[in-house]
Every structure is written in C-alpha cells, then in structure tokens.
Write an enzyme that holds these catalytic residues in place. Sequence first.
Site, mmCIF file in Angstrom:
data_model
loop_
_atom_site.group_PDB
_atom_site.id
_atom_site.type_symbol
_atom_site.label_atom_id
_atom_site.label_comp_id
_atom_site.label_asym_id
_atom_site.label_seq_id
_atom_site.Cartn_x
_atom_site.Cartn_y
_atom_site.Cartn_z
ATOM 1 N N ASP A 1 0.819 -1.211 0.000
ATOM 2 C CA ASP A 1 0.000 0.000 0.000
ATOM 3 C C ASP A 1 0.849 1.256 0.000
ATOM 4 O OD1 ASP A 1 -2.415 -1.281 -0.059
ATOM 5 O OD2 ASP A 1 -2.754 -1.209 2.110
ATOM 6 N N LYS B 1 -3.524 3.209 -2.365
ATOM 7 C CA LYS B 1 -4.692 4.080 -2.514
ATOM 8 C C LYS B 1 -4.552 5.209 -1.501
ATOM 9 C CE LYS B 1 -7.788 0.798 -1.902
ATOM 10 N NZ LYS B 1 -6.979 -0.430 -1.954
ATOM 11 N N MET C 1 -8.021 8.340 9.790
ATOM 12 C CA MET C 1 -8.172 9.122 8.556
ATOM 13 C C MET C 1 -9.241 10.200 8.709
ATOM 14 S SD MET C 1 -8.046 5.798 6.039
ATOM 15 C CE MET C 1 -9.254 4.914 7.042
#
Length: 483
Positions: A254, A276, A389
């Site tokens: 990732d 991503k 996040m």
Amino acid sequence: MPQANLKLNAFPVFMRVEGEAVAIVGGGGEALAKARLISQSSALLRIITDAAEAELLAFIAATGAVHIAAAYDAAHLEGAAMVFAASGREALDRQVVEDARRLGIPVNAVDRPELCDFFTPALVNRAPVAIAIGTEGAGPVLAQMLRSRIDRMLSPSLGPLASLAASFRGAAERLLPKGNARRRFWSDFFAGAPARAVEEGQLSQAHDAAVDLLLSNAPASGHVALVGAGPGAEDLLTLRAHRLLMEADVIVYDALVPEAIVAMGRRDAERLPVGKRKGCHSKSQAEINELLVELGRAGKRVVRLKSGDPLVFGRAGEEMAALRDAGVAYDLVPGVTAAFAAAADFELPLTLRGVSSSMVFTTGHDLKGNSLPDWAKLAISGATVAVYMGRSVAAEVAGRLIEAGLSPDTAVAVVENASLASRRRFHGTLADLPSLEVRADLTGPVMTIIGDAVAGANFERSEPLAAHRHEGMASAAAEGVEE
C-alpha cells in the site's frame, strides 16, 4: 585497510561432541555460564571443583552432569574432548591450560583470550541447526547483540523443519536428479506447505505435504500472506512479518507502507505498489483482488503488505473472500494498528479503570450519514474513540458528537505519522478538533483519539490545538473584513 585484505585470526569450525566428555574447571558463575552453553549439545559434562556454588550444584542436579568434588588435578582432564578453565583464579586457570595442552586437549580460559586455543561463540540454537557468532576481539557484548538480532529473525519452528528435512534428504537424492529438480524441491520444502505446516505445529501434515511434494515433482502452489506492516516504524514490524518478507517472491504494498519496510523483503522480490490515497487510486480494490489471485495461481509466494493491521480498515475481508473463492491458500499476520502506536506516542491509556472500559475504532466518514452509528452511544457513555483518517472531516466529527451529547470539553489527542521520528502530537478538546481541517501542513496520516481516558496522557511534547483554533478564527475574521 581494504576489505578484501582483511583476514580472520581464528577460523570457525564445529566440533563433534556427541558422547564426548567436556571438562569445566571452576565452581562459580563463569563455570555455570560455560556449563549452560555446553548443555545445549549432546556432550557429557564433567565439572571439576571442590567449592561449587549453590546455583552450580542445582544445575548439576538438574542435568545429571558429572561432578568431581575434589581439588583440581590434571588427571581429571584425561579423555576430555575440550577443556574450559573457568575458576576465576589466574594461577589455577594457567595451570589447567598447561595441563590440557600437555595432554593434547584444546582448552579455553574464560576471559583470558591470550591463554585460549579456541573461543566460544555466541550461539543461536535451533537444533539441529546452529549459528555461531564470533567477533574476534570486538568483545562478547557485540557478539550477544548480534546473536539477539539473528535469534529474532529465525522462526522457532526452524529446528523441527530442519529435522524433517534431514529425514527426506536420502529420498530426495534417490528420486530427484541433481540440478533444477532437486533445488526446486528444497526451495518449495523450506518456503511452501511443509514449512507452513511446521510453523503451525502440524508435524504430521508437514510430513504428508513433503511426501506429496517429493512424489509430484511439481511446482508448489502459490500462497498469499496478508501482512500488517504496522504504523510505519520498521522495528514495530513483527518477526513473522519480517520472515515472510524475506521469503516472498512478490511484495504487493500500500501507499502508506514506508519504503524502508518494503526494503526489508528479499532483495530480488518483485515489488508491486497498489496504493490508494485520498483522491488517487493506482488500482481499484477489485483489481488488487484479481492481482493477488493471479499471483497465487502462478505459484508465487506473495506478501500483501498493508499499513497497520490488515483487519482494521485494511479491506482484508474482500481480499480473503477473493482468495477463498479462487482456491488460493492464504494466511494473516497481524500488525500494530495506528491507534495503538498513537496511544504509545502519547503514553495514553486507551482503557482506564473507573473511566473507560471499552474502545471504538472508526473512520471519520462513519459520521457523515444522516443518522448516528450505534457506537456514538458508546462514546457518550465513556468509551475511548480512535478515529482513523479523520483530518478532512474533523469539524463534522466534532459537531456530530457534540450534537449527540458528548461534552465539548472531552479530551482529544491527535498524532500525525504515529510511531515515526517525524511524528507530531497535538492535544485539546472536542471543541478544538475542527482546527485540523485548516491545517495544510499536516500531510501525513492523522490519528485522533477522543475520550475521558485521554486526560491521562503525557502532553509534555505535544502542541495545544487551541492555538491553531484561534489562529483559524482570526484568519476567518480577517477575510470577512477584507470582503
């Protein structure tokens, strides 16, 4: 001096000691340390002392070592394969060395390198596999430090796996021709189904898998490990994760996984970034699923490296489902999730007796719907909430929780780049949280922890969010005047 010209003053060898006597002269701590070292082998221990300390006597009783409880005499050394002078008395140690040499027996005088015929290494024991580490003049501390590092790198199952390999050696030499076929068998043995079964303690299954591998003479089937890379610091990677990285043919990783962790993999492994980030997806989740299945079906050993823990907002469920449906073998290796790293950075107790006895892991986006999620009730009743996040929706998170009844004065801790040297820490209250949204300087992943337990954190190395909140308000007021 050029590295090519450096030569060893001592040459490392392994000596056969099965059924042979090893004599140790001494009754204190030095003798006990050598006795413990030699007891890892199948040698017959002979300890010579008339003044054994209690701990050494207990060792002798527990191991069945031969104890010659008499003043030292050279005759006590006869028939030994090796001798250790470990009395701690220089005159006696010198006498033991002289007697051993006269009898033609290699001798080591503890902490007296000038008297030694050989040196004992720091030993990593995975019998029947042994790794000996010598530092030739650099001292025992360095050797022990290196031993500790290597010990952590080697699976505890290496010994049973090596024993299983030894039992198949003759069959492999009879049935497989030299060259590629034999090399492929052993490569698949040590990194394929037999090794995984031993790792899980399934020795019978490991034997059967080795038989199948030997008789089929076909490439091993692929395997995918969904591995947690942790929050970013290399030394928070688990030992199992590191071992799998060292065995991988392909590393699929990732965007948030640091290059330093990817580089811990096998040097010739193929590296495929599939990261991503917000607003920038190099591959869709469906494409990642298809890639893992394709690699597994091609017989590759794959490490799917995910930031934090694969099972915490890591979409591991979708990838496991795709692998199951395709019949590709996989397993999971947990990692340190960002919430735990952020809490450690703040010395923050996520649960605190009498204050908070439950936890919620969520993302800020969970609060963007028209209705509050069920966990919001837990937050109001005292649970510690870890928000992943959540920088870009900080104001919405704060507003919705305050609307739901959580006090604006509830303590908040925020960490950017948790666990890394570049981390930054902020603290304040729920009312201060919206200031995060205007912080363009926060470019790394942000972890927010909310709850009464946060008040128990250490804020000495943290900046107050309130300062930025006031700066944001002043900036907004200035813009209003200009208009």
